[in-house]
Design a protein around this motif. Structure first.
Motif, PDB file in Angstrom:
ATOM      1  N   GLY A   6       3.417 -24.037  58.983  1.00 28.01           N
ATOM      2  CA  GLY A   6       4.816 -24.426  59.112  1.00 28.01           C
ATOM      3  C   GLY A   6       5.393 -24.239  60.499  1.00 28.01           C
ATOM      4  O   GLY A   6       6.559 -24.597  60.728  1.00 28.01           O
ATOM      5  N   GLU A   7       4.589 -23.707  61.448  1.00 29.75           N
ATOM      6  CA  GLU A   7       5.106 -23.441  62.798  1.00 29.75           C
ATOM      7  C   GLU A   7       4.308 -24.169  63.877  1.00 29.75           C
ATOM      8  O   GLU A   7       4.818 -25.062  64.539  1.00 29.75           O
ATOM      9  N   TYR A   8       3.038 -23.796  64.052  1.00 26.67           N
ATOM     10  CA  TYR A   8       2.237 -24.379  65.128  1.00 26.67           C
ATOM     11  C   TYR A   8       0.787 -23.931  64.993  1.00 26.67           C
ATOM     12  O   TYR A   8       0.466 -23.022  64.209  1.00 26.67           O
ATOM     13  N   GLY A   9      -0.087 -24.585  65.753  1.00 19.66           N
ATOM     14  CA  GLY A   9      -1.477 -24.173  65.864  1.00 19.66           C
ATOM     15  C   GLY A   9      -1.872 -24.079  67.323  1.00 19.66           C
ATOM     16  O   GLY A   9      -1.324 -24.789  68.176  1.00 19.66           O
ATOM     17  N   VAL A  10      -2.800 -23.184  67.597  1.00 18.41           N
ATOM     18  CA  VAL A  10      -3.352 -23.028  68.943  1.00 18.41           C
ATOM     19  C   VAL A  10      -4.874 -23.032  68.822  1.00 18.41           C
ATOM     20  O   VAL A  10      -5.441 -22.262  68.039  1.00 18.41           O
ATOM     21  N   ARG A  11      -5.521 -23.900  69.562  1.00 18.54           N
ATOM     22  CA  ARG A  11      -6.980 -23.894  69.635  1.00 18.54           C
ATOM     23  C   ARG A  11      -7.385 -24.308  71.039  1.00 18.54           C
ATOM     24  O   ARG A  11      -6.771 -25.192  71.642  1.00 18.54           O
ATOM     25  N   ILE A  12      -8.405 -23.661  71.562  1.00 16.81           N
ATOM     26  CA  ILE A  12      -9.036 -24.039  72.829  1.00 16.81           C
ATOM     27  C   ILE A  12     -10.519 -24.165  72.535  1.00 16.81           C
ATOM     28  O   ILE A  12     -11.113 -23.274  71.927  1.00 16.81           O
ATOM     29  N   GLN A  28       7.855 -15.343  72.831  1.00 15.24           N
ATOM     30  CA  GLN A  28       6.876 -14.322  73.190  1.00 15.24           C
ATOM     31  C   GLN A  28       5.671 -14.366  72.250  1.00 15.24           C
ATOM     32  O   GLN A  28       4.526 -14.209  72.683  1.00 15.24           O
ATOM     33  N   GLN A  29       5.913 -14.590  70.939  1.00 13.77           N
ATOM     34  CA  GLN A  29       4.809 -14.660  69.989  1.00 13.77           C
ATOM     35  C   GLN A  29       3.895 -15.839  70.306  1.00 13.77           C
ATOM     36  O   GLN A  29       2.667 -15.721  70.209  1.00 13.77           O
ATOM     37  N   GLN A  30       4.467 -16.968  70.665  1.00 11.77           N
ATOM     38  CA  GLN A  30       3.641 -18.129  71.017  1.00 11.77           C
ATOM     39  C   GLN A  30       2.769 -17.833  72.233  1.00 11.77           C
ATOM     40  O   GLN A  30       1.581 -18.187  72.259  1.00 11.77           O
ATOM     41  N   ARG A  31       3.332 -17.182  73.218  1.00 14.10           N
ATOM     42  CA  ARG A  31       2.560 -16.860  74.427  1.00 14.10           C
ATOM     43  C   ARG A  31       1.430 -15.872  74.099  1.00 14.10           C
ATOM     44  O   ARG A  31       0.317 -15.993  74.606  1.00 14.10           O
ATOM     45  N   ILE A  32       1.732 -14.927  73.252  1.00 13.72           N
ATOM     46  CA  ILE A  32       0.706 -13.956  72.850  1.00 13.72           C
ATOM     47  C   ILE A  32      -0.407 -14.658  72.094  1.00 13.72           C
ATOM     48  O   ILE A  32      -1.600 -14.443  72.367  1.00 13.72           O
ATOM     49  N   ASP A  33      -0.054 -15.509  71.128  1.00 12.61           N
ATOM     50  CA  ASP A  33      -1.073 -16.211  70.348  1.00 12.61           C
ATOM     51  C   ASP A  33      -1.960 -17.054  71.255  1.00 12.61           C
ATOM     52  O   ASP A  33      -3.189 -17.065  71.105  1.00 12.61           O
ATOM     53  N   TYR A  34      -1.351 -17.780  72.173  1.00 10.92           N
ATOM     54  CA  TYR A  34      -2.132 -18.637  73.074  1.00 10.92           C
ATOM     55  C   TYR A  34      -3.082 -17.789  73.925  1.00 10.92           C
ATOM     56  O   TYR A  34      -4.267 -18.118  74.084  1.00 10.92           O
ATOM     57  N   THR A  35      -2.578 -16.688  74.437  1.00 12.52           N
ATOM     58  CA  THR A  35      -3.403 -15.838  75.305  1.00 12.52           C
ATOM     59  C   THR A  35      -4.525 -15.183  74.514  1.00 12.52           C
ATOM     60  O   THR A  35      -5.663 -15.053  75.017  1.00 12.52           O
ATOM     61  N   ALA A  94      -4.686 -25.076  79.977  1.00 14.95           N
ATOM     62  CA  ALA A  94      -3.292 -24.874  80.382  1.00 14.95           C
ATOM     63  C   ALA A  94      -3.015 -23.394  80.649  1.00 14.95           C
ATOM     64  O   ALA A  94      -3.353 -22.532  79.833  1.00 14.95           O
ATOM     65  N   THR A  95      -2.403 -23.117  81.789  1.00 15.30           N
ATOM     66  CA  THR A  95      -2.058 -21.737  82.139  1.00 15.30           C
ATOM     67  C   THR A  95      -0.575 -21.444  81.938  1.00 15.30           C
ATOM     68  O   THR A  95      -0.184 -20.279  81.864  1.00 15.30           O
ATOM     69  N   HIS A  96       0.234 -22.489  81.820  1.00 11.55           N
ATOM     70  CA  HIS A  96       1.677 -22.288  81.604  1.00 11.55           C
ATOM     71  C   HIS A  96       1.983 -21.442  80.373  1.00 11.55           C
ATOM     72  O   HIS A  96       2.894 -20.590  80.413  1.00 11.55           O
ATOM     73  N   PRO A  97       1.250 -21.605  79.242  1.00 12.80           N
ATOM     74  CA  PRO A  97       1.597 -20.814  78.051  1.00 12.80           C
ATOM     75  C   PRO A  97       1.096 -19.379  78.060  1.00 12.80           C
ATOM     76  O   PRO A  97       1.339 -18.644  77.108  1.00 12.80           O
ATOM     77  N   LEU A  98       0.373 -18.969  79.079  1.00 15.62           N
ATOM     78  CA  LEU A  98      -0.257 -17.646  79.083  1.00 15.62           C
ATOM     79  C   LEU A  98       0.766 -16.519  79.208  1.00 15.62           C
ATOM     80  O   LEU A  98       1.819 -16.667  79.839  1.00 15.62           O
ATOM     81  N   GLU A  99       0.409 -15.377  78.649  1.00 13.49           N
ATOM     82  CA  GLU A  99       1.072 -14.106  78.918  1.00 13.49           C
ATOM     83  C   GLU A  99       0.125 -13.335  79.831  1.00 13.49           C
ATOM     84  O   GLU A  99      -0.793 -12.634  79.368  1.00 13.49           O
ATOM     85  N   PRO A 100       0.288 -13.476  81.157  1.00 10.14           N
ATOM     86  CA  PRO A 100      -0.729 -12.988  82.097  1.00 10.14           C
ATOM     87  C   PRO A 100      -1.067 -11.507  81.951  1.00 10.14           C
ATOM     88  O   PRO A 100      -2.198 -11.092  82.199  1.00 10.14           O
ATOM     89  N   ALA A 101      -0.099 -10.710  81.547  1.00 14.58           N
ATOM     90  CA  ALA A 101      -0.345  -9.266  81.454  1.00 14.58           C
ATOM     91  C   ALA A 101      -1.421  -8.933  80.427  1.00 14.58           C
ATOM     92  O   ALA A 101      -2.009  -7.837  80.481  1.00 14.58           O
ATOM     93  N   LEU A 102      -1.700  -9.843  79.507  1.00 12.01           N
ATOM     94  CA  LEU A 102      -2.708  -9.581  78.473  1.00 12.01           C
ATOM     95  C   LEU A 102      -4.125  -9.868  78.954  1.00 12.01           C
ATOM     96  O   LEU A 102      -5.089  -9.531  78.262  1.00 12.01           O
ATOM     97  N   LEU A 103      -4.272 -10.507  80.099  1.00 13.84           N
ATOM     98  CA  LEU A 103      -5.604 -10.804  80.635  1.00 13.84           C
ATOM     99  C   LEU A 103      -6.051  -9.672  81.546  1.00 13.84           C
ATOM    100  O   LEU A 103      -5.306  -9.247  82.444  1.00 13.84           O
ATOM    101  N   ASP A 104      -7.290  -9.192  81.332  1.00 16.79           N
ATOM    102  CA  ASP A 104      -7.810  -8.187  82.255  1.00 16.79           C
ATOM    103  C   ASP A 104      -8.447  -8.882  83.457  1.00 16.79           C
ATOM    104  O   ASP A 104      -8.513 -10.120  83.532  1.00 16.79           O
TER     105      ASP A 104
END
Length: 600
Positions: A518-524, A427-434, A553-563
């Motif tokens: 130590g975990e991951y990075g997200v950049r767009i 869930q944290q990864q999806r939130i970070d990506y979104t 990529a839309t697979h990692p999204l948490e759609p509820a966070l997008l207005d």
């Protein structure tokens, strides 16, 4: 001890030999940089002295060596990498740009006793940095010694300075002749009563003369100076780099050519009383300190830097077509990734090589615009990570895979980041990506009043993450060159104050991120152009048009966070991407793109 050191000898041995050389000259500190005499972001291998002496391979950072210590200064993009690579060197990391970290001039002034001697190869620091040293050292009467290249004395297998020929950049891409550009520069000089203008920033020299070079793997530039006055324009360059057809074309445009090393002699003969101008941040200290007495000397950003920042119509048309070609390569790459990752057949290095292969299918492709950052899992948290045989990770379905890459094409320079996921995320990864995508969209949708700067707007992206207690230790965006430097000023998005206004036809990246060590990075990352929106009683309003064309990529999204407006932006962008690219893809790639750009 011999002052000859091999590239393969340990960093500790190199430092010991440097300290011996310092002792022989009674130097209390020695500054080592990666700079060429033009303070280029990416210097030829010959100039990478700081990398050689410290073992730190990042593109940004300077070292100070003292008889019993010193340190390395670098910015937030490299904190993790520098900590790792400095282990065993005895050199501590100074985290530059943090409020609590002293600058190199401040640290030296605080650390050294009065009347000390600080050495540096004066070609490898800018005159602007030299002035900072002078100011910091004044109270202690610390002497700055510019004439000694101590690294050259101990790096016996140092790479030679490059001799790759320059080539003409055709008018069909440049949009203006060299003669036209020189005429405009001379108008600025006349207005400012400048008699002699030295252009030492290499991408400014290349752009003005409609030539490109090959001194570095990623930037099509060549070491050279351009000296302009009311009657003449002279290029100072290693003449063995100058093919006959290039020299003939330059001479036809009113440019003569002299050997690179003649610049100092020519400047030494400038008429007393002349107004001489250069850019202090891109002119080396030793050259400027040798100017003759009697000149009126001013230092300001080059006229050319501002001229080339707003692309002419031909340049912008070519850049947009180049980004379309780059988008085709990215779709081929994304399709390949989706096919290959589940089978365990992809590594960071193989992904980098495959992407380069897809870009090379375009006939105008020249090479990469920087070393690809292909970071799986925790490697993605290192903002400027570069895989090697030792660090090369397999890419699987367990984590994010961040790929930041770009190409040099005759029609423009590209820079794009996408973050991929091929399996189940937390869930944290999806939130970070979104959150990162929301930050990208918020800045993309900005409307702003004429006169606004990148520092005015940076918070639009960064603020989305700040609301969640997250920050990233770098800027949000930078200008991009026209078949030139991938990082091009003067415009940027940053928290650092700037007076550079965003103007129509400027291009600038939009690249917020989340980096969990130590975990991951997200950049767009997308490239945007500045466009006029409307004029009304309150003034002129500008906005951005995203000109990068590749799916997000839309697979990692948490759609509820997008207005609703964010969903609409993403769907509109993906429809634009599909329409622009689908006609140049195989049926299989087209089917993949259709799925990747489906509405959310």
């Amino acid at each position: 001890m011999s002052l000859q050191a091999s590239t393969h000898c340990p960093v500790s041995q190199r430092l010991s030999q440097l300290r011996d050389a310092m002792s022989a000259l009674q130097l209390d500190a020695y500054i080592v940089t990666n700079n060429d005499p033009h303070s280029s972001e990416y210097s030829a291998d010959h100039w990478l002295a700081r990398r050689w002496i410290t073992g730190f391979t990042g593109s940004a950072g300077d070292a100070v060596i003292t008889p019993d210590g010193g340190g390395l200064w670098t910015d937030g993009r490299y904190y993790i990498q520098a900590e790792e690579q400095l282990q065993g060197s005895g050199l501590p990391l100074f985290k530059a740009r943090l409020a609590e970290t002293p600058s190199i001039p401040e640290w030296l002034a605080q650390t050294l006793p009065a009347n000390s001697r600080v050495g540096v190869d004066g070609r490898t620091i800018s005159y602007a940095f030299y002035q900072q040293l002078q100011t910091a050292f004044a109270d202690k009467a610390i002497d700055i010694v510019l004439e000694h290249d101590l690294i050259g004395g101990i790096w016996h297998d140092r790479p030679v300075r490059p001799t790759t020929p320059v080539f003409n950049h055709p008018l069909q891409y440049a949009g203006q002749t060299t003669a036209q550009k020189l005429a405009q520069i001379r108008q600025y000089m006349t207005s400012d009563q400048v008699d002699d203008l030295l252009i030492s920033t290499l991408d400014d020299v290349m752009w003005t003369l409609n030539i490109r070079g090959g001194d570095t793997p990623y930037c099509p530039i060549s070491e050279g100076y351009l000296l302009i006055n009311a009657q003449t324009a002279t290029l100072f360059i290693d003449l063995q780099k100058l093919p006959e057809d290039v020299q003939s074309k330059l001479e036809a445009q009113g440019v003569s050519c002299q050997p690179y090393e003649h610049i100092s002699d020519v400047l030494g003969k400038l008429d007393a009383g002349h107004h001489f101008r250069s850019c202090a941040s891109h002119s080396d200290a030793r050259l400027i300190c040798s100017l003759p007495d009697g000149l009126t000397v001013t230092h300001q950003r080059s006229y050319v830097t501002d001229m080339k920042a707003s692309k002419n119509d031909t340049e912008l048309e070519n850049m947009e077509e180049t980004l379309r070609l780059d988008g085709i390569a990215m779709v081929k790459f994304m399709t390949w990734l989706e096919q290959q990752v589940p089978g365990g057949d992809v590594t960071e290095l193989s992904a980098e090589q495959q992407l380069q292969h897809f870009r090379a299918l375009a006939p105008t492709y020249l090479g990469d615009s920087f070393r690809t950052i292909a970071g799986f899992a925790e490697h993605g948290a290192k903002m400027h990570y570069a895989a090697d045989e030792d660090s090369n990770k397999p890419v699987d379905e367990s984590n994010f895979f961040l790929v930041d890459s770009g190409g040099q094409y005759l029609g423009g320079t590209t820079d794009i980041t996408r973050t991929f996921s091929f399996g189940t995320l937390s869930q944290q990864q999806r939130i970070d990506y979104t959150l990162v995508l929301k930050a990208v969209i918020r800045l993309s949708q900005a409307r702003f009043l004429k006169g606004s700067t990148g520092s005015n707007l940076d918070v639009l992206a960064r603020g989305v993450l700040w609301q969640q207690g997250i920050d990233y230790k770098c800027g949000t965006g930078h200008g991009v060159g026209m078949c030139l430097n991938v990082h091009e000023g003067p415009q940027n998005f940053s928290q650092s104050p700037t007076e550079v206004e965003l103007k129509p036809n400027m291009v600038i990246t939009n690249e917020p991120g989340v980096y969990r060590e130590g975990e991951y990075g997200v950049r767009i990352e997308n490239i945007m152009k500045v466009v006029k929106i409307e004029q009304n009683e309150f003034g002129d309003f500008y906005g951005f048009d995203t000109i990068t064309l590749a799916p997000i990529a839309t697979h990692p999204l948490e759609p509820a966070l997008l207005d609703a407006s964010e969903r609409q932006w993403l769907n509109d962008y993906h429809a634009k991407v599909f329409d622009a690219l689908e006609g140049d893809l195989t049926p299989q790639e087209r089917d993949w793109l259709q799925r990747a750009t489906a509405a959310v």
